[in-house]
Design a protein around this motif. Sequence first.
Motif, PDB file in Angstrom:
ATOM      1  N   ILE A  10       0.903  -1.171   0.203  1.00 41.74           N
ATOM      2  CA  ILE A  10       0.053  -0.028   0.060  1.00 41.74           C
ATOM      3  C   ILE A  10       1.015   1.209  -0.009  1.00 41.74           C
ATOM      4  O   ILE A  10       1.716   1.429   0.979  1.00 41.74           O
ATOM      5  CB  ILE A  10      -0.975   0.163   1.274  1.00 41.74           C
TER       6      ILE A  10
ATOM      7  N   GLU B  20      -2.721   5.605   0.737  1.00 39.88           N
ATOM      8  CA  GLU B  20      -3.197   5.850   2.223  1.00 39.88           C
ATOM      9  C   GLU B  20      -3.620   7.286   2.392  1.00 39.88           C
ATOM     10  O   GLU B  20      -4.841   7.415   3.108  1.00 39.88           O
ATOM     11  CB  GLU B  20      -2.029   5.528   3.114  1.00 39.88           C
TER      12      GLU B  20
ATOM     13  N   GLY C  69      -0.716  -4.831   2.069  1.00 37.38           N
ATOM     14  CA  GLY C  69      -2.277  -5.403   2.314  1.00 37.38           C
ATOM     15  C   GLY C  69      -2.308  -6.633   1.847  1.00 37.38           C
ATOM     16  O   GLY C  69      -1.666  -7.242   0.958  1.00 37.38           O
TER      17      GLY C  69
ATOM     18  N   THR D 135     -10.658  -3.234   6.716  1.00 35.12           N
ATOM     19  CA  THR D 135     -10.504  -4.151   5.640  1.00 35.12           C
ATOM     20  C   THR D 135     -11.360  -3.168   4.474  1.00 35.12           C
ATOM     21  O   THR D 135     -10.679  -2.899   3.432  1.00 35.12           O
ATOM     22  CB  THR D 135     -11.511  -5.113   5.693  1.00 35.12           C
TER      23      THR D 135
ATOM     24  N   ARG E 232     -10.644   0.107   4.253  1.00 34.23           N
ATOM     25  CA  ARG E 232      -9.701   0.980   4.036  1.00 34.23           C
ATOM     26  C   ARG E 232      -8.383   0.293   3.094  1.00 34.23           C
ATOM     27  O   ARG E 232      -8.128   1.016   1.905  1.00 34.23           O
ATOM     28  CB  ARG E 232      -8.840   1.461   5.251  1.00 34.23           C
ATOM     29  N   ASP E 233      -8.172  -0.777   3.368  1.00 35.68           N
ATOM     30  CA  ASP E 233      -7.288  -1.529   2.611  1.00 35.68           C
ATOM     31  C   ASP E 233      -7.832  -1.911   1.126  1.00 35.68           C
ATOM     32  O   ASP E 233      -7.049  -1.760   0.035  1.00 35.68           O
ATOM     33  CB  ASP E 233      -6.793  -2.849   3.152  1.00 35.68           C
TER      34      ASP E 233
ATOM     35  N   CYS F 295      -7.680   1.218  -0.947  1.00 35.18           N
ATOM     36  CA  CYS F 295      -6.155   1.670  -1.253  1.00 35.18           C
ATOM     37  C   CYS F 295      -5.827   0.681  -2.690  1.00 35.18           C
ATOM     38  O   CYS F 295      -5.193   1.062  -3.362  1.00 35.18           O
ATOM     39  CB  CYS F 295      -5.149   1.439  -0.209  1.00 35.18           C
TER      40      CYS F 295
END
Length: 288
Positions: A100, A105, A131, A165, A167-168, A171
């Motif tokens: 990531i 981010e 990630g 989860t 958020r990742d 990204c």
Amino acid sequence: MHHAASSLVSAAVPAVPTITPVSPPRALPADLLARIEKTVSGAGSAEFAVDPLLGHSLSAVTSFLTSVVKRSGAVIEDALYAALVRNRRFLVMQQVRIPITRAAEMYVQENGPGRVGELALASDGATVRVGHFDMIVIDQQRSVAMVIEIKRGSGITESKKRKATERDLACARLQLASYLRTLLGIKLKHYRCHVIDFYGRSGFRDELTVTREGLDNLFGVPVIPTIDAALSALEARMVARVPPMLQIAQERLADRTAEPVPRRAGRGALAMLSGRQAGPALALSPPA
């Protein structure tokens, strides 16, 4: 140092055809059946805590059933993989690690995971973490790639884990075009991210979530028959182990007053069957 770059890709997403239900497959792939067998064996060999109220025998049964349930999410993933790779239009990667970038981010922090739109960022900038994702599915016919997390979804996912989860995934979605171009040398028209929430109770955002009922339409091919057949095979193998375990538990219940203080851990739920002649109830059921 490379700088993150952004570009717009096509906004229109091709229509997903409605899939007519079909009969379950007659047989599951041998490697998938082997993983199902391993799932049941692993659940039975795991050490478990002995509950003072239940005692060793009933704790073993409870531990075995709970372990199979926890491991069934991996069976769903493996069955989905098996269903997709049967069709040559799909390229599928399991258990993918994507670095990531700091740019991805920061974008998600400032705008939220639901605001990635069609933006694309470079995947080779400075990174902040790696990630881990269950699957990347590339549909060559529809020119679309999807980064996917798979949840069994029988209960709500803890808020902190759910946010991490989302958020990742956001990204990874931002970086997916660049990542696949670098890794495989391919360029597609559309890039998405999804949470497959099989039973639908995990609590992720609606626009991110695809439940069991929507899977065939998501991929444009029937995948549910294979997943259902795999879960039926898992259930058959699980249920076949239970009667002899309950028989042993019943035999020991009469002697509960003579039992010593329960041990802190058991050797494995199926270890209690060692030394006994396995009866017909132990025979594995045929594949679903």
